[in-house]
Motif scaffolding. Structure first.
Motif, short mmCIF file in Angstrom:
data_model
loop_
_atom_site.label_atom_id
_atom_site.label_comp_id
_atom_site.label_asym_id
_atom_site.label_seq_id
_atom_site.Cartn_x
_atom_site.Cartn_y
_atom_site.Cartn_z
N GLU A 66 117.38 45.25 -7.10
CA GLU A 66 117.71 44.35 -8.21
C GLU A 66 117.85 42.90 -7.76
OE1 GLU A 66 120.28 47.74 -10.69
OE2 GLU A 66 121.29 46.00 -9.83
N ASN A 67 118.28 42.70 -6.54
CA ASN A 67 118.54 41.35 -6.04
C ASN A 67 117.40 40.77 -5.22
OD1 ASN A 67 121.56 40.34 -6.56
ND2 ASN A 67 121.55 42.57 -6.43
N ALA A 68 116.28 41.50 -5.15
CA ALA A 68 115.10 40.95 -4.47
C ALA A 68 114.40 39.95 -5.38
CB ALA A 68 114.14 42.08 -4.12
N TYR A 69 113.85 38.90 -4.79
CA TYR A 69 113.06 37.95 -5.57
C TYR A 69 111.76 38.62 -6.03
CZ TYR A 69 110.50 33.75 -6.91
OH TYR A 69 109.78 32.82 -7.62
N GLY A 70 111.18 39.42 -5.13
CA GLY A 70 109.94 40.12 -5.45
C GLY A 70 109.79 41.36 -4.60
N TYR A 71 108.99 42.28 -5.07
CA TYR A 71 108.76 43.55 -4.37
C TYR A 71 107.28 43.70 -4.05
CZ TYR A 71 108.91 48.52 -3.23
OH TYR A 71 108.80 49.72 -2.58
N PHE A 72 106.97 44.04 -2.80
CA PHE A 72 105.59 44.32 -2.40
C PHE A 72 105.35 45.84 -2.42
CE2 PHE A 72 106.18 40.43 0.47
CZ PHE A 72 105.59 39.59 -0.45
N HIS A 73 104.16 46.22 -2.87
CA HIS A 73 103.78 47.64 -2.83
C HIS A 73 102.35 47.72 -2.32
CE1 HIS A 73 104.25 51.86 -3.87
NE2 HIS A 73 103.04 51.84 -4.39
N THR A 96 113.29 45.90 -10.00
CA THR A 96 112.93 44.55 -9.55
C THR A 96 112.09 43.85 -10.61
OG1 THR A 96 112.85 45.45 -7.29
CG2 THR A 96 111.98 43.24 -7.62
N GLU A 97 112.38 42.59 -10.87
CA GLU A 97 111.68 41.89 -11.95
C GLU A 97 110.23 41.57 -11.60
OE1 GLU A 97 114.73 39.52 -14.71
OE2 GLU A 97 114.46 38.59 -12.73
N LEU A 98 110.00 41.07 -10.40
CA LEU A 98 108.67 40.61 -10.03
C LEU A 98 108.08 41.53 -8.96
CD1 LEU A 98 106.53 38.42 -10.45
CD2 LEU A 98 107.62 37.11 -8.61
N ASN A 99 106.97 42.19 -9.30
CA ASN A 99 106.34 43.13 -8.39
C ASN A 99 104.92 42.68 -8.06
OD1 ASN A 99 108.19 45.73 -8.19
ND2 ASN A 99 108.34 44.95 -10.28
N LEU A 100 104.59 42.70 -6.76
CA LEU A 100 103.28 42.28 -6.27
C LEU A 100 102.62 43.51 -5.67
CD1 LEU A 100 105.45 39.82 -5.91
CD2 LEU A 100 103.60 38.71 -4.68
N LEU A 101 101.58 44.02 -6.32
CA LEU A 101 101.03 45.34 -5.99
C LEU A 101 99.60 45.25 -5.46
CD1 LEU A 101 102.07 47.20 -9.27
CD2 LEU A 101 103.51 46.57 -7.31
N LEU A 102 99.30 46.11 -4.49
CA LEU A 102 97.93 46.27 -4.04
C LEU A 102 97.07 46.72 -5.21
CD1 LEU A 102 95.84 46.35 -1.72
CD2 LEU A 102 96.54 48.72 -1.31
N ASP A 103 95.92 46.08 -5.37
CA ASP A 103 95.08 46.33 -6.54
C ASP A 103 94.20 47.57 -6.34
OD1 ASP A 103 93.75 46.17 -8.90
OD2 ASP A 103 92.87 44.20 -8.57
N VAL A 104 94.80 48.74 -6.56
CA VAL A 104 94.07 50.01 -6.56
C VAL A 104 94.39 50.74 -7.86
CG1 VAL A 104 93.95 50.24 -4.06
CG2 VAL A 104 95.93 51.17 -5.29
N GLY A 105 93.55 51.72 -8.19
CA GLY A 105 93.67 52.40 -9.48
C GLY A 105 95.03 53.01 -9.73
#
Length: 392
Positions: A290-297, A315-324
């Motif tokens: 909850e307190n992360a600025y962003g999450y990587f996946h 987490t509000e902002l999530n940055l995800l690898l672009d796979v199906g």
């Protein structure tokens, strides 16, 4: 009463992993349901049975025989299921196997369970044969095992639409009598509720202090430290980005991979990169999310990934690898990046320029995705309908 025997997880309670969390929540949702009785195999040397969430849990001892342990465990658990079904004269049981490990034995157990009046359901998991941790011969075995088990299962329960599509694209016309495999899509679950831990709870405050982190001033990743989760890309690109925030990595130990990445990237020279160990306190972990600025996946192997659902719920902002798999789950509730040089660094720089309102909108959409498609109650209801009323 419909009896459902589940084989393939490490067991419940107190075990950590996708299948274990799934079974914990499924049995919790159905613990007062008098129309379903679960029987769950647990990997444990102690020979005993016990009740948990009104499920009968039975231990299976497994010798230390290396990678073959998983196959031995499933076979021993299936034998125990068949013995129990026969002894107690259970009618029309369902045996639900999690993951494709038993290979050529699938045909025998399908015959055995059919002779007992039951059916075999299979969760094919997500491309175990692609995982880099396995040697080439082991990967070939996992792929062969997937093909055989797909053929000899009465129904495949896929927790990802992409996995379901892959099963049909790969195995249609290759079942018994050149049949197509029967499949159904039932997703994995997650929750959107906030952590019950207060913001000033000493457990959380001390964790931040110990790791040298501040609220909303770190990016986060949570997952196993394995090559197919793309830690190399995430660390490399984070080092190239302009952010002044930290990168907190909650992961398992893997000294070999860690040394390899240090030799390639020299990330120890970047004080923003922080390996912070593991966190098994679920309320603390939710608070950290909850307190992360962003999450990587960065996961690119598997179906609907539990850590992604948990991130979308917290987490509000999530940055995800672009796979199906990831686009299927998050849709328009996340930013996406590729493994191309510079792409994630550019994505991070964009995230740095976003204002609170824009980030909040992503957070709302992420939580709505979970509420619409991935709540545990909705998942449990679908399993109840399947187990009681059957497929089709």
């Amino acid at each position: 009463m419909q009896h459902v025997f589940i084989v393939g997880s490490k067991g419940i309670p107190g075990k950590y992993g996708g299948y274990e969390t799934f079974l914990d929540r499924l049995t919790e949702c159905h613990q007062y349901n008098r129309t379903i009785k679960y029987h769950v195999a647990c990997k444990n040397a102690e020979d005993k049975e016990f009740e948990y969430h009104n499920a009968r849990c039975f231990n299976v001892a497994v010798p230390n025989i290396g990678p073959a342990q998983a196959i031995y465990y499933d076979l021993a658990a299936l034998r125990a299921c068949c013995k129990y079904i026969k002894k107690h004269h259970i009618e029309h049981p369902v045996v639900y196997i999690l993951a494709c490990r038993i290979g050529y034995f699938a045909r025998y157990f399908r015959w055995k369970i059919h002779m007992l009046g039951g059916k075999v359901y299979l969760n094919p998991d997500g491309h175990e044969w692609m995982r880099a941790k396995w040697s080439a011969p082991v990967r070939r075995y996992w792929k062969l095992s997937e093909r055989i088990m797909t053929k000899f299962a009465d129904l495949l329960i896929c927790d990802s639409k992409n996995i379901e599509s892959y099963i049909h694209e790969t195995y249609d016309g290759k079942g018994i009598g050149a049949s197509n495999p029967d499949t159904i899509y039932i997703a994995y679950g997650a929750e959107t509720g906030k952590s019950q831990m207060e913001s000033e709870d000493s457990c959380f405050v001390n964790w931040l202090k110990e790791k040298g982190l501040e609220r909303k001033a770190y990016y986060l990743v949570v997952g196993r430290f394995v090559p197919e989760n793309n830690y190399e890309v995430m660390i490399r690109e984070f080092m190239k980005s302009k952010t002044g925030k930290d990168f907190a990595i909650i992961t398992t130990a893997n000294d070999k991979l860690l040394d390899c990445l240090e030799a390639k990237l020299h990330f120890k020279q970047d004080k923003r990169i922080k390996f912070v160990g593991t966190v098994y306190n679920q309320e603390l972990l939710k608070k950290i999310r909850e307190n992360a600025y962003g999450y990587f996946h960065g996961h690119e192997v598997g179906g609907t990934n539990p850590s992604l659902l948990e991130a979308l719920g917290s987490t509000e902002l999530n940055l995800l690898l672009d796979v199906g798999f990831n686009r299927e789950v998050a849709e328009d509730a996340a930013l996406y990046w590729t493994k191309e040089e510079g792409d994630l660094a550019h994505c991070i720089n964009i995230a740095e320029e976003m204002d609170g309102k824009a980030i909040g909108e992503y957070g709302k959409r992420a939580k709505q995705r979970i509420a619409d498609e991935y709540t545990w109650k909705a998942i449990a209801d679908k399993y109840e309908n399947l187990f009681i009323y059957g497929f089709r």
